[in-house]
Design an enzyme around this catalytic site. Structure first.
Site, PDB file in Angstrom:
ATOM      1  N   SER A  95      57.329  46.089 115.412  1.00 42.81           N
ATOM      2  CA  SER A  95      57.703  46.729 114.260  1.00 42.81           C
ATOM      3  C   SER A  95      57.168  46.145 113.344  1.00 42.81           C
ATOM      4  O   SER A  95      56.430  45.401 112.513  1.00 42.81           O
ATOM      5  CB  SER A  95      59.429  45.498 114.000  1.00 42.81           C
ATOM      6  OG  SER A  95      59.458  46.941 113.460  1.00 42.81           O
ATOM      7  N   HIS A  99      53.925  49.338 102.805  1.00 44.03           N
ATOM      8  CA  HIS A  99      54.421  50.056 101.377  1.00 44.03           C
ATOM      9  C   HIS A  99      53.025  49.562 100.658  1.00 44.03           C
ATOM     10  O   HIS A  99      52.239  48.692 100.249  1.00 44.03           O
ATOM     11  CB  HIS A  99      55.084  48.997 100.487  1.00 44.03           C
ATOM     12  CG  HIS A  99      56.063  49.012 101.476  1.00 44.03           C
ATOM     13  ND1 HIS A  99      56.928  49.807 101.104  1.00 44.03           N
ATOM     14  CD2 HIS A  99      57.033  47.876 102.223  1.00 44.03           C
ATOM     15  CE1 HIS A  99      58.360  49.190 102.142  1.00 44.03           C
ATOM     16  NE2 HIS A  99      58.265  48.178 102.338  1.00 44.03           N
ATOM     17  N   HIS A 109      57.038  53.569 108.457  1.00 46.86           N
ATOM     18  CA  HIS A 109      57.258  52.468 109.083  1.00 46.86           C
ATOM     19  C   HIS A 109      57.669  52.909 110.454  1.00 46.86           C
ATOM     20  O   HIS A 109      57.507  54.211 110.547  1.00 46.86           O
ATOM     21  CB  HIS A 109      58.928  52.527 109.096  1.00 46.86           C
ATOM     22  CG  HIS A 109      59.492  51.792 110.279  1.00 46.86           C
ATOM     23  ND1 HIS A 109      60.622  52.701 111.050  1.00 46.86           N
ATOM     24  CD2 HIS A 109      60.319  50.596 110.753  1.00 46.86           C
ATOM     25  CE1 HIS A 109      61.129  51.760 111.564  1.00 46.86           C
ATOM     26  NE2 HIS A 109      61.359  50.814 111.917  1.00 46.86           N
ATOM     27  N   ASN A 111      57.825  51.305 115.244  1.00 44.42           N
ATOM     28  CA  ASN A 111      58.869  50.248 116.117  1.00 44.42           C
ATOM     29  C   ASN A 111      58.822  50.910 117.040  1.00 44.42           C
ATOM     30  O   ASN A 111      59.354  52.159 117.600  1.00 44.42           O
ATOM     31  CB  ASN A 111      60.428  50.909 115.440  1.00 44.42           C
ATOM     32  CG  ASN A 111      61.098  49.522 116.741  1.00 44.42           C
ATOM     33  OD1 ASN A 111      61.213  49.617 117.156  1.00 44.42           O
ATOM     34  ND2 ASN A 111      60.494  48.086 115.722  1.00 44.42           N
ATOM     35  N   HIS A 148      54.161  65.036 111.202  1.00 43.88           N
ATOM     36  CA  HIS A 148      54.847  65.641 112.306  1.00 43.88           C
ATOM     37  C   HIS A 148      54.153  66.262 113.552  1.00 43.88           C
ATOM     38  O   HIS A 148      55.139  66.651 114.951  1.00 43.88           O
ATOM     39  CB  HIS A 148      56.179  67.049 111.876  1.00 43.88           C
ATOM     40  CG  HIS A 148      57.810  66.110 111.209  1.00 43.88           C
ATOM     41  ND1 HIS A 148      58.346  65.660 111.501  1.00 43.88           N
ATOM     42  CD2 HIS A 148      57.659  65.554 109.630  1.00 43.88           C
ATOM     43  CE1 HIS A 148      59.719  65.129 111.490  1.00 43.88           C
ATOM     44  NE2 HIS A 148      58.523  65.557 109.693  1.00 43.88           N
TER      45      HIS A 148
END
Length: 306
Positions: A95, A99, A109, A111, A148
């Protein structure tokens, strides 16, 4: 029947390598190495946490590997699957939260994780989960489309319906209900994945993990050196408050870690080092800050629009 020993060994080998590769990629961009803490969990397992703080590019970046066992799944894991209550568990994952210092560079982020829940006399229940999502403070269409497209590329070998399904799940999951806001521009989120069988499900988890660096590095490279002032920094710190709210109120990984008595420093390394709250603040109409709310932190079909 799943060979638990072989499955856990294969997943662990991949996750440790993924942590290495991500830290190498981020560290090369920043010019500073990650500091590593290895830790042991009293009930079973442990991990290694890596943090880069006060860098030239990243104000704080944390990349955590954990491999933990317990005698009973916590409420965070059984709330939506009550049939698993009372089972022992083995969970491992990587994970990370990154920043950047520059307000024009987004927080990111990712994970990926694997669970096995077992009890005597019953078949083990296993599943994969994970994903990645992007939280900009100042939006750029170019960045959103690239993010994306990379997410879609991670899903493409597994079927045309996979990206839309997990993109929608991400939009639904990273939603601050108490503010009626999205956390960012989304990406991918999946959980409880086992219907494809172990090999295919594991391959998908690997694809998601492997696509994080190609998704984030070009964006950070474009944005981290843009000039900014106190106004942009102030807005970044304000919006980081939303990140803190989500992670402490809704995030399953944070709640699971705390409920299982995990290592607090590793669990909370996702929080930004600096953050600011203001009472009832609203952006002025027509400003770049208002545009974030109007265009970027709303669910959008970024690929369909292009």
């Amino acid at each position: 029947m799943l060979d638990q020993t072989a499955a856990l060994a294969a997943v662990k080998t991949y996750l440790l390598d993924l942590q290495d590769r991500i830290c190498t990629g981020l560290g090369a961009l920043d010019g500073q190495a990650f500091h590593e803490d290895s830790w042991v969990r009293e009930e079973g397992g442990g991990g290694r946490s890596r943090v880069l703080a006060g860098g030239q590019v990243f104000e704080q970046a944390g990349v955590n590997f954990s491999d933990v066992q317990g005698s009973r799944l916590p409420p965070a894991a059984t709330a939506k699957r009550p049939e698993l209550e009372g089972r022992a568990f083995h969970a491992m994952g990587v994970s990370l939260v990154v920043h950047p210092l520059n307000p024009y560079a987004p927080t990111s982020h990712a994970n990926v994780r694997f669970f096995i829940a077992s009890k005597p006399g019953a078949e083990p229940v296993w599943w994969f989960g994970g994903g990645f999502d992007l939280t900009p403070y100042y939006g750029f269409d170019e960045d959103a489309v690239h993010w994306h497209r990379t997410a879609q590329a991670a899903c493409a070998p597994f079927g045309e319906e996979v990206y839309p399904r997990y993109k929608q799940w991400c939009d639904d999951y990273f939603h601050l209900k108490h503010r009626q806001e999205q956390r960012g521009i989304g990406g991918l989120f999946f959980d409880d994945l086992n219907e494809w069988g172990f090999e295919q499900s594991f391959a998908f988890m690997r694809s998601v993990g492997d696509h994080y660096l190609p998704a984030i590095l070009p964006i950070i490279e474009r944005r981290h050196a843009l000039p900014y002032g106190e106004r942009e920094r102030d807005f970044q710190l304000y919006r980081r408050g939303r990140y803190v709210e989500f992670n402490l109120v809704y995030d399953r990984g944070t709640i699971f870690g705390l409920q299982t008595g995990g290592r607090t420093e590793s669990i909370l390394m996702s929080l930004p080092p600096n953050v600011r709250w203001r009472y009832n603040w609203q952006p002025a109409p027509g400003t770049p800050e208002a545009r974030l709310y109007e265009r970027y932190i709303k669910p959008r079909d970024w690929l369909g629009e292009t």
